[in-house]
Scaffold this motif. Structure first.
Motif, PDB file in Angstrom:
ATOM      1  N   SER A 266     -22.293  67.357  23.874  1.00 42.17           N
ATOM      2  CA  SER A 266     -22.702  66.505  22.762  1.00 42.17           C
ATOM      3  C   SER A 266     -21.309  66.089  21.887  1.00 42.17           C
ATOM      4  CB  SER A 266     -23.342  67.526  21.656  1.00 42.17           C
ATOM      5  OG  SER A 266     -22.628  68.818  21.512  1.00 42.17           O
ATOM      6  N   GLU A 267     -20.142  66.140  22.492  1.00 39.95           N
ATOM      7  CA  GLU A 267     -19.076  65.729  21.707  1.00 39.95           C
ATOM      8  C   GLU A 267     -18.389  64.954  22.595  1.00 39.95           C
ATOM      9  OE1 GLU A 267     -16.670  68.117  19.050  1.00 39.95           O
ATOM     10  OE2 GLU A 267     -18.256  69.582  19.146  1.00 39.95           O
ATOM     11  N   GLU A 268     -17.517  63.817  22.123  1.00 40.31           N
ATOM     12  CA  GLU A 268     -16.585  63.031  22.745  1.00 40.31           C
ATOM     13  C   GLU A 268     -15.593  63.643  23.515  1.00 40.31           C
ATOM     14  OE1 GLU A 268     -16.234  58.846  20.769  1.00 40.31           O
ATOM     15  OE2 GLU A 268     -15.269  60.557  19.804  1.00 40.31           O
ATOM     16  N   LEU A 269     -15.210  63.115  24.626  1.00 43.48           N
ATOM     17  CA  LEU A 269     -13.870  63.738  25.535  1.00 43.48           C
ATOM     18  C   LEU A 269     -12.688  62.780  24.751  1.00 43.48           C
ATOM     19  CD1 LEU A 269     -12.781  65.656  27.445  1.00 43.48           C
ATOM     20  CD2 LEU A 269     -13.011  63.884  29.299  1.00 43.48           C
ATOM     21  N   CYS A 270     -11.876  63.415  24.043  1.00 45.41           N
ATOM     22  CA  CYS A 270     -10.659  62.829  23.322  1.00 45.41           C
ATOM     23  C   CYS A 270      -9.406  62.839  24.299  1.00 45.41           C
ATOM     24  CB  CYS A 270     -10.421  63.384  21.991  1.00 45.41           C
ATOM     25  SG  CYS A 270     -11.877  63.022  20.797  1.00 45.41           S
ATOM     26  N   VAL A 271      -8.961  61.661  24.725  1.00 47.22           N
ATOM     27  CA  VAL A 271      -7.807  61.592  25.581  1.00 47.22           C
ATOM     28  C   VAL A 271      -6.643  61.052  24.738  1.00 47.22           C
ATOM     29  CG1 VAL A 271      -6.868  60.783  27.686  1.00 47.22           C
ATOM     30  CG2 VAL A 271      -9.287  61.474  27.776  1.00 47.22           C
ATOM     31  N   TYR A 272      -5.444  61.837  24.954  1.00 50.01           N
ATOM     32  CA  TYR A 272      -4.318  61.445  24.059  1.00 50.01           C
ATOM     33  C   TYR A 272      -3.254  61.296  25.309  1.00 50.01           C
ATOM     34  CZ  TYR A 272      -6.948  64.213  20.745  1.00 50.01           C
ATOM     35  OH  TYR A 272      -7.665  64.712  19.931  1.00 50.01           O
ATOM     36  N   GLY A 273      -2.356  60.144  25.238  1.00 54.96           N
ATOM     37  CA  GLY A 273      -1.572  60.133  26.071  1.00 54.96           C
ATOM     38  C   GLY A 273      -0.218  58.846  25.549  1.00 54.96           C
TER      39      GLY A 273
ATOM     40  N   ILE B 173       3.310  72.624  20.499  1.00 55.06           N
ATOM     41  CA  ILE B 173       2.083  73.065  20.054  1.00 55.06           C
ATOM     42  C   ILE B 173       2.327  74.161  19.034  1.00 55.06           C
ATOM     43  CG2 ILE B 173      -0.189  74.011  20.332  1.00 55.06           C
ATOM     44  CD1 ILE B 173      -0.262  72.602  23.338  1.00 55.06           C
ATOM     45  N   VAL B 174       2.043  74.016  17.910  1.00 56.07           N
ATOM     46  CA  VAL B 174       2.097  75.109  16.759  1.00 56.07           C
ATOM     47  C   VAL B 174       0.711  75.581  16.284  1.00 56.07           C
ATOM     48  CG1 VAL B 174       3.101  76.020  14.773  1.00 56.07           C
ATOM     49  CG2 VAL B 174       4.441  74.372  16.095  1.00 56.07           C
TER      50      VAL B 174
ATOM     51  N   CYS C 163       0.615  69.239  17.161  1.00 61.54           N
ATOM     52  CA  CYS C 163       1.308  68.753  18.247  1.00 61.54           C
ATOM     53  C   CYS C 163       2.178  67.802  17.816  1.00 61.54           C
ATOM     54  CB  CYS C 163       0.328  68.071  19.451  1.00 61.54           C
ATOM     55  SG  CYS C 163      -1.075  69.197  19.728  1.00 61.54           S
ATOM     56  N   THR C 164       3.755  67.992  18.254  1.00 58.48           N
ATOM     57  CA  THR C 164       4.795  67.002  18.170  1.00 58.48           C
ATOM     58  C   THR C 164       5.296  66.832  19.466  1.00 58.48           C
ATOM     59  OG1 THR C 164       6.003  68.927  17.634  1.00 58.48           O
ATOM     60  CG2 THR C 164       5.229  67.427  15.644  1.00 58.48           C
ATOM     61  N   PHE C 165       5.971  65.546  19.745  1.00 59.76           N
ATOM     62  CA  PHE C 165       6.594  65.383  20.842  1.00 59.76           C
ATOM     63  C   PHE C 165       8.010  64.834  21.155  1.00 59.76           C
ATOM     64  CE2 PHE C 165       2.237  64.369  20.024  1.00 59.76           C
ATOM     65  CZ  PHE C 165       1.677  64.759  21.194  1.00 59.76           C
ATOM     66  N   LYS C 166       8.841  64.842  22.043  1.00 56.32           N
ATOM     67  CA  LYS C 166      10.020  64.644  22.361  1.00 56.32           C
ATOM     68  C   LYS C 166      10.159  63.646  23.354  1.00 56.32           C
ATOM     69  CE  LYS C 166      13.688  66.209  24.685  1.00 56.32           C
ATOM     70  NZ  LYS C 166      14.090  64.887  24.816  1.00 56.32           N
TER      71      LYS C 166
ATOM     72  N   PHE D 272       0.171  58.383  21.474  1.00 55.28           N
ATOM     73  CA  PHE D 272       1.297  59.305  20.745  1.00 55.28           C
ATOM     74  C   PHE D 272       2.628  58.607  21.228  1.00 55.28           C
ATOM     75  CE2 PHE D 272       0.297  62.245  24.189  1.00 55.28           C
ATOM     76  CZ  PHE D 272       1.407  62.273  24.919  1.00 55.28           C
ATOM     77  N   ASN D 273       3.604  58.964  20.443  1.00 53.68           N
ATOM     78  CA  ASN D 273       4.798  58.701  20.783  1.00 53.68           C
ATOM     79  C   ASN D 273       5.663  59.780  20.017  1.00 53.68           C
ATOM     80  OD1 ASN D 273       5.470  57.951  17.880  1.00 53.68           O
ATOM     81  ND2 ASN D 273       5.076  55.709  18.491  1.00 53.68           N
ATOM     82  N   GLU D 274       7.148  59.574  20.082  1.00 54.35           N
ATOM     83  CA  GLU D 274       8.306  60.762  19.662  1.00 54.35           C
ATOM     84  C   GLU D 274       7.805  60.879  18.224  1.00 54.35           C
ATOM     85  OE1 GLU D 274      12.053  61.792  21.309  1.00 54.35           O
ATOM     86  OE2 GLU D 274      12.338  59.970  20.153  1.00 54.35           O
ATOM     87  N   LYS D 275       7.317  59.904  17.389  1.00 56.50           N
ATOM     88  CA  LYS D 275       7.377  60.126  15.887  1.00 56.50           C
ATOM     89  C   LYS D 275       5.843  60.627  15.621  1.00 56.50           C
ATOM     90  CE  LYS D 275      10.239  56.275  14.547  1.00 56.50           C
ATOM     91  NZ  LYS D 275      10.248  54.985  15.309  1.00 56.50           N
ATOM     92  N   SER D 276       4.700  60.943  16.536  1.00 60.94           N
ATOM     93  CA  SER D 276       3.583  61.066  16.302  1.00 60.94           C
ATOM     94  C   SER D 276       3.526  62.679  15.755  1.00 60.94           C
ATOM     95  CB  SER D 276       2.727  61.089  17.309  1.00 60.94           C
ATOM     96  OG  SER D 276       2.581  59.751  17.518  1.00 60.94           O
ATOM     97  N   GLN D 277       2.631  62.908  15.107  1.00 60.81           N
ATOM     98  CA  GLN D 277       1.991  64.385  14.872  1.00 60.81           C
ATOM     99  C   GLN D 277       0.713  64.378  14.993  1.00 60.81           C
ATOM    100  OE1 GLN D 277       3.886  66.876  11.880  1.00 60.81           O
ATOM    101  NE2 GLN D 277       2.064  67.733  11.240  1.00 60.81           N
TER     102      GLN D 277
END
Ligand SMILES: [Zn+2]
Ligand SMILES: [Zn+2]
Length: 243
Positions: free
Chosen positions: A85-92, A142-143, A126-129, A113-118
């Motif tokens: 019943s819910e969307e599949l959310c894909v992040y990349g 992932i915190v 989720c934060t990224f390098k 997302f990119n290095e500045k995304s939260q």
């Protein structure tokens, strides 16, 4: 927070052994980290595909994303059957081809997302390098509930990884190569690099992953531990880590 290793082979799957995939769960919310070759089948040993609504792809190499197309199609079919019943959310990482692929299938959505995304995904922050790898690739932290998981995905060693992974409760570090091989030139880490990262970041528990299809894998652990962190083991399909 819980982490289930779904698959951990580098480059291509083994017989009944998938590539990169990690199921992160907390209080009923599930997040799949990478969806590499073989992951979608193995994943169903642990969870119904309809019970995951968020998938993060660290980069677009087949051992990290090749099963996402099938996952999107499963959400389409299962929504039509009334089972989802819910969307599949894909992040990349931003990529027109991936965005089109996701958005071409109903009941799914793409977010870059990119290095500045939260990204705030349910209880997960989720934060990224940005990594050193032939294509745009990210390490992810992932915190959740004052615990942290850091997954390096694919990268050569860089000192800024130590800061990024600092004091993590679980460090999932790639370890594609044996000590003495050329990590810098290949965009990957050796067991010695992974050991240095494990020790200097003061990670509380460490899984070596993205494992090679040759050699004695136990040599990777011996080599990594020599750098000073004793809490290092091989990732293995199916293991569950409670944080
Ligand atoms: Zn890879
Ligand atoms: Zn890669």
């Amino acid at each position: 927070m819980e982490c289930r290793v779904v698959g951990m082979w580098g480059g291509f799957p083994k017989k009944n052994g998938p590539c990169s995939g990690y199921l992160i769960q907390h209080e009923g919310i599930s997040l799949l980290l990478d969806c590499g070759s073989g992951v979608l089948s193995e994943l169903q040993n642990y969870i119904d595909l309809n019970d995951i609504n968020h998938v993060i792809l660290t980069h677009y190499h087949y051992d990290h994303f090749s099963d996402i197309g099938s996952y999107l199609f499963s959400r389409l079919v299962n929504t039509q059957l009334g089972r989802a019943s819910e969307e599949l959310c894909v992040y990349g990482p931003a990529d027109d081809g991936m965005q089109k692929q996701v958005e071409a299938v109903a009941y799914s959505r793409f977010t870059s997302f990119n290095e500045k995304s939260q990204l705030e995904i349910g209880p997960f922050t989720c934060t990224f390098k940005r990594n050193i790898h032939p294509v745009e690739t990210y390490s992810i932290k992932i915190v959740c509930d004052s615990k942290s998981i850091v997954f390096t995905s694919d990268t050569s060693f860089t000192p800024d990884l130590i800061d990024f992974a600092s004091n993590s409760d679980l460090l999932i570090t790639e370890c594609s190569l044996y000590e003495g091989m050329d990590g810098e030139g290949s965009g990957h880490m050796t067991s010695k690099d992974a050991g240095i990262l494990a020790y200097q970041s003061k990670a509380k528990r460490v899984l070596l992953t993205h494992l090679p299809h040759y050699g004695d894998l136990n040599d990777l652990v011996v080599s990594a531990k020599k750098q000073g962190n004793p809490n290092i083991e091989l990732a293995e399909s199916g293991i569950l880590i409670n944080l």
